[in-house]
Design an enzyme around this catalytic site. Structure first.
Site, PDB file in Angstrom:
ATOM      1  N   ILE A   1       0.809  -1.223   0.000  1.00 22.37           N
ATOM      2  CA  ILE A   1       0.000   0.000   0.000  1.00 22.37           C
ATOM      3  C   ILE A   1       0.840   1.270   0.000  1.00 22.37           C
ATOM      4  O   ILE A   1       0.304   2.377  -0.070  1.00 22.37           O
ATOM      5  CB  ILE A   1      -0.958   0.027   1.212  1.00 22.37           C
ATOM      6  CG1 ILE A   1      -0.167  -0.082   2.525  1.00 22.37           C
ATOM      7  CG2 ILE A   1      -1.998  -1.071   1.119  1.00 22.37           C
ATOM      8  CD1 ILE A   1      -1.049   0.047   3.768  1.00 22.37           C
ATOM      9  N   GLY A   2       2.163   1.121   0.072  1.00 22.45           N
ATOM     10  CA  GLY A   2       2.999   2.318   0.053  1.00 22.45           C
ATOM     11  C   GLY A   2       4.455   1.969   0.298  1.00 22.45           C
ATOM     12  O   GLY A   2       4.844   0.812   0.394  1.00 22.45           O
ATOM     13  N   ALA A   3       5.242   3.016   0.366  1.00 19.90           N
ATOM     14  CA  ALA A   3       6.678   2.849   0.604  1.00 19.90           C
ATOM     15  C   ALA A   3       7.071   3.685   1.809  1.00 19.90           C
ATOM     16  O   ALA A   3       6.672   4.847   1.922  1.00 19.90           O
ATOM     17  CB  ALA A   3       7.481   3.270  -0.624  1.00 19.90           C
ATOM     18  N   GLY A   4       7.824   3.087   2.717  1.00 19.41           N
ATOM     19  CA  GLY A   4       8.312   3.794   3.888  1.00 19.41           C
ATOM     20  C   GLY A   4       9.771   4.164   3.719  1.00 19.41           C
ATOM     21  O   GLY A   4      10.377   3.939   2.670  1.00 19.41           O
ATOM     22  N   GLU A   5      10.359   4.731   4.761  1.00 18.17           N
ATOM     23  CA  GLU A   5      11.748   5.155   4.701  1.00 18.17           C
ATOM     24  C   GLU A   5      12.691   3.965   4.553  1.00 18.17           C
ATOM     25  O   GLU A   5      13.718   4.037   3.890  1.00 18.17           O
ATOM     26  CB  GLU A   5      12.096   5.930   5.970  1.00 18.17           C
ATOM     27  CG  GLU A   5      13.526   6.428   6.001  1.00 18.17           C
ATOM     28  CD  GLU A   5      13.884   7.041   7.335  1.00 18.17           C
ATOM     29  OE1 GLU A   5      15.023   7.511   7.473  1.00 18.17           O
ATOM     30  OE2 GLU A   5      13.024   7.038   8.240  1.00 18.17           O
ATOM     31  N   PHE A   6      12.306   2.820   5.144  1.00 16.65           N
ATOM     32  CA  PHE A   6      13.203   1.678   5.178  1.00 16.65           C
ATOM     33  C   PHE A   6      12.776   0.538   4.250  1.00 16.65           C
ATOM     34  O   PHE A   6      13.498  -0.434   4.079  1.00 16.65           O
ATOM     35  CB  PHE A   6      13.305   1.132   6.602  1.00 16.65           C
ATOM     36  CG  PHE A   6      13.917   2.110   7.565  1.00 16.65           C
ATOM     37  CD1 PHE A   6      15.296   2.224   7.680  1.00 16.65           C
ATOM     38  CD2 PHE A   6      13.119   2.920   8.354  1.00 16.65           C
ATOM     39  CE1 PHE A   6      15.864   3.113   8.574  1.00 16.65           C
ATOM     40  CE2 PHE A   6      13.674   3.815   9.244  1.00 16.65           C
ATOM     41  CZ  PHE A   6      15.054   3.927   9.351  1.00 16.65           C
ATOM     42  N   GLY A   7      11.589   0.640   3.667  1.00 14.37           N
ATOM     43  CA  GLY A   7      11.113  -0.447   2.827  1.00 14.37           C
ATOM     44  C   GLY A   7       9.642  -0.272   2.498  1.00 14.37           C
ATOM     45  O   GLY A   7       9.087   0.827   2.601  1.00 14.37           O
TER      46      GLY A   7
ATOM     47  N   ASP B   1       7.266  16.169  14.908  1.00 14.93           N
ATOM     48  CA  ASP B   1       6.858  16.138  13.498  1.00 14.93           C
ATOM     49  C   ASP B   1       5.346  16.003  13.384  1.00 14.93           C
ATOM     50  O   ASP B   1       4.839  15.234  12.577  1.00 14.93           O
ATOM     51  CB  ASP B   1       7.553  14.985  12.773  1.00 14.93           C
ATOM     52  CG  ASP B   1       7.452  15.109  11.249  1.00 14.93           C
ATOM     53  OD1 ASP B   1       7.099  16.199  10.767  1.00 14.93           O
ATOM     54  OD2 ASP B   1       7.703  14.113  10.555  1.00 14.93           O
TER      55      ASP B   1
ATOM     56  N   LYS C   1       5.133  -2.751   8.205  1.00 18.60           N
ATOM     57  CA  LYS C   1       6.298  -2.068   7.671  1.00 18.60           C
ATOM     58  C   LYS C   1       7.440  -3.074   7.590  1.00 18.60           C
ATOM     59  O   LYS C   1       7.736  -3.767   8.570  1.00 18.60           O
ATOM     60  CB  LYS C   1       6.705  -0.896   8.571  1.00 18.60           C
ATOM     61  CG  LYS C   1       5.664   0.199   8.689  1.00 18.60           C
ATOM     62  CD  LYS C   1       6.182   1.335   9.570  1.00 18.60           C
ATOM     63  CE  LYS C   1       5.176   2.460   9.664  1.00 18.60           C
ATOM     64  NZ  LYS C   1       5.680   3.597  10.496  1.00 18.60           N
TER      65      LYS C   1
END
Length: 726
Positions: A369-375, A488, A395
């Site tokens: 469903i998406g891309a994170g900072e690490f994968g 943040d 994640k």
């Protein structure tokens, strides 16, 4: 005899004190029948209060309040009434609201008794000076009779009947039937999983469920409660081998139901094998001299200072654990203390401490469903034995990672695992003993708040938007009480579930935001999201709960503008300079003036002058209870105050060109001039239709111009009030 002696006072007059003073006529509704009276006695049915001077007119109790009406709105029952026709000629008028719950017995007789003690009156039930009250936590399928009593300073001095106005409210329409049988799905030493069903389909939408519980031996002297959006809950922080009493009630958009009957369930006993293994370990260690070796090693590490951080974190962790399980109840907000994973010598210890390891065979990944900072980020289901499937987001850590990347990836889990709040994203667990390494959290069907609002522009009521903001505030209050600073906070880091519950997420701000398009380098050498960050954090790196409050004000603006980008296309440097010069974002279109005032309060330059999250939560609760306060919009010229001190300090513009330059819209200068808008005063009268008519077709540009026009109105109003000329 002195020449000014006036003699004894005649009937109808009095002299309070002996001396050469004139007699005074008796005040209204009083008289004296004898000569030389020192006081005038009140007429029949008129009185003086103990503190009333003898020169004051006699007064009487008020008549009953008039036109009492009821209204069920959201989760409260509102009563409103008109003042009595006769106030008794006094100004110290107050009201009491008395409550009875009346039920008809099988014999046909109606029996009344005082209302349940947990019925809440806001602001209060007795001594009201206003003519309205909100009643919370009432039961459904019940008949309430409310007596509204008017009183003043002489009420109770006579023998007349009390001045009451009555109204009977039937709450059958106020919510669903009672919760059905509550079942225990599973239990461990410290937790119990419960589920239940509704008896029948509710006539109003379900908001959530409240689960109240306490140890049976405590006999409800001390209890805890939790809320859940689904008909199931896992209650944690319990004591082993202990019987707990549970009862559940439903909250709908119309109010609370009554509690279910009591259900008793026990936690599991402590595992004796664990204790046996510990004893064996001690014996073996002692037999080989391991204890001596451990002491020598500890002394060495203390000398070199390498274990100082670990010992500090471990002590905090143990203290937190003792607090968590004290008296068998989940601690209230503010008792738990956040433990920074960086204080551990080995960050893996923090993950083991705060995150539960999950067998990867229990995880079913369904789609990316998406891309994170690490994968990658995937959706799927968690299938724990003896438990219903739970939708989750997973994640994953991409292959080829370094040990430092693995630690950074799992750091967020060691943070999330410390939180337990309905408005904080819930950590289900981690997978660290196999590949890929995973963090498993609850699944939020509607994704990030900013994109969710952009895709549903204008589809929600103001009250719904305020309820979303309240959820974010609850989460941030919890974090602030724990001593955690988010750093943040932004709408993109708020997730929304299928029931529109907003939950704070993304707890990895301490990492370097190399790939974040919203971030920029600052004077402190770090990279932070400028548009959401407080001035002191940008300039000096001073992050605190107060800087989170500044960010929350930006989130409020994002919500009320349906996901607009703060400060539009202004560069980060322009944003920093504008804020330093006193510029603040104007109210979005359709934003209530009370909410924009709260935003401006959050954007105070001095951190100490900003509200804390508890204050913000209290303010939003008052708005929800009194929805009429949300009707006045910030762009309503009639809502502007005549007090310049109350107005935000917007920058002054001299010409149309200056104004358009300030919002990066100078390309439209000729559009305004060609249409005959040549002065700032003429522009301040424009609306959306006017903007569209002069050839500005992009919705985002229309909104930015209208929002700026609202601030321009404030500026012009300020100028007019102070006698200046434009």
């Amino acid at each position: 005899m002195p020449s000014n002696y006036t003699g004894a006072c005649k009937p109808g007059s009095f002299k309070a004190f002996a001396g050469n003073t004139k007699c005074s006529k008796c005040p209204p509704h009083s008289s004296s029948h004898d000569q030389a009276a020192t006081v005038c006695h009140c007429d029949k049915s008129f009185f003086r209060a103990l503190k009333d001077p003898s020169t004051m007119a006699c007064t009487r109790p008020p008549s009953a309040p008039r036109n009492v009406v009821s209204l069920i709105n959201d989760t409260a029952l509102f009563l409103q009434w008109m003042p009595p026709r006769d106030s008794g000629d006094r100004k110290d008028l107050t009201y009491n609201v008395l409550c009875q719950r009346c039920d008809t017995a099988d014999s046909g007789l109606t029996q009344c008794e005082p209302c349940e003690p947990d019925l809440r009156f806001i602001p209060k039930a007795l001594g009201l000076t206003g003519t309205s009250v909100a009643i919370l936590e009432y039961a459904v399928h019940a008949n309430y009779t409310f007596h509204v009593e008017a009183l003043n300073g002489v009420s109770g001095l006579g023998v007349a009947a009390r001045s009451l106005a009555n109204i009977t409210v039937n709450t059958h329409q106020a919510g669903p039937a009672l919760v059905g049988v509550v079942r225990k799905d599973w239990a461990t030493e410290n937790s119990i999983a419960l589920s239940w069903e509704q008896v029948e389909q509710p006539p109003a939408d379900i908001v959530d469920y409240e689960v109240k519980y306490y140890e049976r031996e405590q006999e409800q002297l001390s209890y805890s409660s939790t809320r859940t959006r689904t008909a199931s809950v896992v209650v944690t922080g319990l004591r082993p081998s202990t019987v707990y009493v549970f009862h559940v009630r439903t909250r709908t958009t119309a109010g609370f139901t009554a509690y279910s009957p009591n259900f008793e369930f026990s936690t599991a006993a402590e595992d004796p094998d664990v204790a046996d293994q510990g004893q064996v370990l001690v014996m073996v260690t002692a037999s080989v001299g391991g204890f001596s070796l451990l002491v020598i090693l500890t002394l060495f590490l203390l000398i070199t200072g390498r274990c100082q951080g670990y010992i500090k974190a471990r002590m905090k962790s143990e203290e937190k654990r003792r607090t968590r399980f004290h008296s068998g109840h989940v601690p209230f907000s503010g008792i738990k203390t956040y433990v920074d994973p960086d204080t551990y010598e080995d960050p893996t210890q923090a993950v083991e401490e705060f995150a539960k390891e999950i067998d990867p065979s229990y995880i079913c990944i369904e789609r990316v469903i998406g891309a994170g900072e690490f994968g990658e980020v995937c959706s799927g289901r968690l299938r724990l034995p003896g438990r219903m499937d739970v939708p989750v987001a997973i994640k994953t850590l991409k292959g080829g990672y370094s040990e430092q990347q693995r630690r950074d990836f799992l750091r967020e889990a060691s943070i999330m695992g410390q939180f337990c709040c309905t408005n904080i994203i819930r950590l289900e667990g981690v997978v660290t003993n196999s590949r890929p390494v995973m963090i498993v959290v609850e699944y939020m069907e509607n994704g990030a708040l900013d994109s969710f609002l952009r895709s549903r522009d204008g589809q929600f009521t103001v009250l719904q938007l305020v309820d979303m903001l309240r959820g974010i505030t609850v989460g941030m209050t919890y974090l602030s009480d724990m001593g955690y600073v988010h750093r943040d906070l932004a709408a993109r880091n708020i997730l929304v579930d299928k029931n529109l519950v907003c939950k704070v997420s993304d707890f990895g701000m301490s990492r370097v935001l190399e790939d974040d398009s919203e971030a920029a380098y600052t004077a402190t050498g770090g990279k932070i999201p400028i548009r959401w960050t407080a001035p002191e954090a940008i300039a000096y790196g001073k992050f605190s709960s107060a800087s989170d409050v500044w960010s929350y004000g930006i989130v409020m603006w994002e919500v009320m503008s349906y996901g607009e980008r703060p400060y539009w296309e202004m560069s980060n440097q322009d944003v920093i300079l504008s804020i330093e010069e006193g510029y603040r974002l104007p109210a979005p279109m359709g934003c209530p003036v009370t909410l924009h005032q709260l935003m401006l309060h959050c954007w105070q330059k001095e951190a100490g002058q900003r509200p804390n999250f508890t204050d913000v939560l209290s303010f939003l609760d008052k708005l929800i209870i009194n929805p009429g306060s949300l009707l006045t919009l910030a762009n309503d010229a009639q809502s502007l105050t005549d007090s310049p001190e109350d107005l935000p300090d917007y920058p002054l513009f001299i010409s149309i060109g200056d104004w358009l330059d300030s919002i990066k819209m100078s390309q439209y200068k000729n559009n305004f001039l060609a249409a005959g808008y040549t002065t700032l005063d003429s522009i301040s009268t424009m609306n959306t239709d006017d903007i569209r008519r002069i050839g500005i077709c992009l919705i985002g540009h229309q909104r930015r111009i209208i929002s700026s026009i609202q601030s321009l109105r404030l500026q012009l109003h300020h100028i007019q009030q102070n006698g200046f000329q434009v």
